[in-house]
Design a protein around this motif. Sequence first.
Motif, PDB file in Angstrom:
ATOM      1  N   LYS A 426     -13.825   1.132   4.388  1.00  0.00           N
ATOM      2  CA  LYS A 426     -12.868   0.584   3.423  1.00  0.00           C
ATOM      3  C   LYS A 426     -11.554   1.344   3.508  1.00  0.00           C
ATOM      4  O   LYS A 426     -11.540   2.583   3.481  1.00  0.00           O
ATOM      5  N   ASP A 427     -10.451   0.626   3.627  1.00  0.00           N
ATOM      6  CA  ASP A 427      -9.135   1.248   3.595  1.00  0.00           C
ATOM      7  C   ASP A 427      -8.781   1.631   2.159  1.00  0.00           C
ATOM      8  O   ASP A 427      -9.083   0.889   1.209  1.00  0.00           O
ATOM      9  N   LEU A 428      -8.149   2.779   2.007  1.00  0.00           N
ATOM     10  CA  LEU A 428      -7.708   3.256   0.690  1.00  0.00           C
ATOM     11  C   LEU A 428      -6.186   3.330   0.665  1.00  0.00           C
ATOM     12  O   LEU A 428      -5.563   3.732   1.653  1.00  0.00           O
ATOM     13  N   THR A 429      -5.612   2.970  -0.461  1.00  0.00           N
ATOM     14  CA  THR A 429      -4.158   2.959  -0.607  1.00  0.00           C
ATOM     15  C   THR A 429      -3.686   4.228  -1.302  1.00  0.00           C
ATOM     16  O   THR A 429      -4.196   4.590  -2.366  1.00  0.00           O
ATOM     17  N   VAL A 430      -2.733   4.887  -0.683  1.00  0.00           N
ATOM     18  CA  VAL A 430      -2.099   6.049  -1.320  1.00  0.00           C
ATOM     19  C   VAL A 430      -1.018   5.537  -2.249  1.00  0.00           C
ATOM     20  O   VAL A 430      -0.044   4.911  -1.814  1.00  0.00           O
ATOM     21  N   SER A 431      -1.182   5.785  -3.538  1.00  0.00           N
ATOM     22  CA  SER A 431      -0.252   5.237  -4.529  1.00  0.00           C
ATOM     23  C   SER A 431       0.949   6.135  -4.790  1.00  0.00           C
ATOM     24  O   SER A 431       2.009   5.663  -5.214  1.00  0.00           O
ATOM     25  N   LYS A 432       0.798   7.433  -4.493  1.00  0.00           N
ATOM     26  CA  LYS A 432       1.875   8.377  -4.813  1.00  0.00           C
ATOM     27  C   LYS A 432       1.735   9.619  -3.955  1.00  0.00           C
ATOM     28  O   LYS A 432       0.622  10.047  -3.646  1.00  0.00           O
ATOM     29  N   VAL A 433       2.867  10.197  -3.575  1.00  0.00           N
ATOM     30  CA  VAL A 433       2.882  11.466  -2.843  1.00  0.00           C
ATOM     31  C   VAL A 433       3.854  12.413  -3.537  1.00  0.00           C
ATOM     32  O   VAL A 433       4.994  12.034  -3.832  1.00  0.00           O
ATOM     33  N   THR A 434       3.411  13.633  -3.800  1.00  0.00           N
ATOM     34  CA  THR A 434       4.257  14.639  -4.445  1.00  0.00           C
ATOM     35  C   THR A 434       4.381  15.848  -3.530  1.00  0.00           C
ATOM     36  O   THR A 434       3.371  16.447  -3.137  1.00  0.00           O
ATOM     37  N   LEU A 435       5.598  16.202  -3.179  1.00  0.00           N
ATOM     38  CA  LEU A 435       5.854  17.347  -2.305  1.00  0.00           C
ATOM     39  C   LEU A 435       6.089  18.591  -3.150  1.00  0.00           C
ATOM     40  O   LEU A 435       6.802  18.561  -4.150  1.00  0.00           O
ATOM     41  N   SER A 436       5.471  19.713  -2.765  1.00  0.00           N
ATOM     42  CA  SER A 436       5.629  20.969  -3.501  1.00  0.00           C
ATOM     43  C   SER A 436       7.033  21.539  -3.314  1.00  0.00           C
ATOM     44  O   SER A 436       7.780  21.137  -2.420  1.00  0.00           O
TER      45      SER A 436
END
Length: 482
Positions: A426-436
């Motif tokens: 199953k493919d999963l969708t990345v909804s958000k990315v936060t960079l440190s």
Amino acid sequence: MKFKQSIITYSLIVAGLFNVADAAQTKYIPKGYEIKTITTPVDVRFHATGLDVNKQGHVYVATRFGDVWKYQNDSWTKFADGLHEPTGLMCDGDGSIVVAQKPELTRLVDLDKDGIADDYIRLADGWEFHDNYHEFNFAPVKDQAGNYYGTLNLGHGVPDALAIGAMDSGGGYRGWAYKVSTDGEFIPFANGLRSPAGIGISPENEIFYTDNQGDWVETSKLHLLEQGKFYGHPVSLRDDPAFGLDKIRDNKYNFKMFDDMREKPVVWIPHQEVANSPGNPEWDVTEGKFGPFAGQIFIGDQTQSNLFRVILDKVNGQYQGAVINFIDGFQSGNIRVKFDPQGQLWVGQTARGWYSKGGKPFGLQKVVWNGEMPFELLDMKLTKGGFKLTFTEPLNDETVIAEHFKVHEYNYLYTNKYGSDKHNLKDLTVSKVTLSKDKKSAEISLDLTAGKVVVINFPELRNAKTDKPSVTTVYYTLNQLL
């Protein structure tokens, strides 16, 4: 180990369809690392199946043909011979060498200090050996209290043995881990092992082992080894007083019962993508001499002729974690790895008649680091909403976007069949990315399900110099959620 595959490969070599000389090709290696080849003794079939380095930096190697060799000042001397296919070796604190040969665990002592072992002392032989080619003894490691541990391979084609899959047991603790106490007592320690080709001990004094894919083993795996636990292959239960032969036969297809009983791996090791026949786990305790991967586990693979890393993650008090390739293109099958005091990673190699991408039948190499910082995935940790991926260098923030993380999940199916396909892809969708703030870590948000292997691909990520990592796929074993 894969017997059928060895027959196929041998046939290809004989027919001239498999070019051994051209088999080793390096496709991935971090910046700053180099593979160096060690010249082994002339006219010696140097299948390096046991390997350790003492505090002085002297390298000891056991070969599967029964010799033990010492490497010092760029020269070899034979320390011992006449052993029965040893598959493990340890330099003990008193200067002796402990070797795991098929019928026993043996201490080798150089009494007159002339560089040759004079005394061969039996430490343990509390298991049965049926003179079967597959009944290996993988050992030892030693805990802080002075106890030794080893693992015993199942047989293959042992007469009158119990078989409910490809491998079998003629009894006598085949498929078990064992402990040898400080007073010499042999103690059956845990069972359910199949082909546990690598045993290691962590800096925290915890014992781990690897097992090879096969019947009752969906894909190769790494386990925390604990006393009294069952690890999945039922034929070893014939020696468990709570089971015995009749109960196993009555329940031989009761997959749910055995599945509920067994310990789940710390990590699954994807078949062929990472490994087919992994060796011993080795912790990087070099304090930075080997680069930025301090505390991580390095494991070699006999089939893929590579090294890979295991990144542990303790979730709810239990280990799980990630697997990622590190270096490939070694000359033969990597079965034993060990760091020396200089921070060099020695790699003992054998093909042993089984297929090895490296092509050569045996050898010894080492990996050295020249101090250049590589740009690679450094760490991976589960969060309540996804994962935190940390890199060795700051990321180019323009490349850190959700679309640049391709994620899918799957699980394996536990049966007595030889390995498992991937199920419920199953493919999963990345909804958000936060960079440190330091730009070294990216937290990705996505919906996760326990009991899956989660695969993350990040080929578009770059550092400030627009370099990309040498390996851009990581496999996380998600036993449980936070």
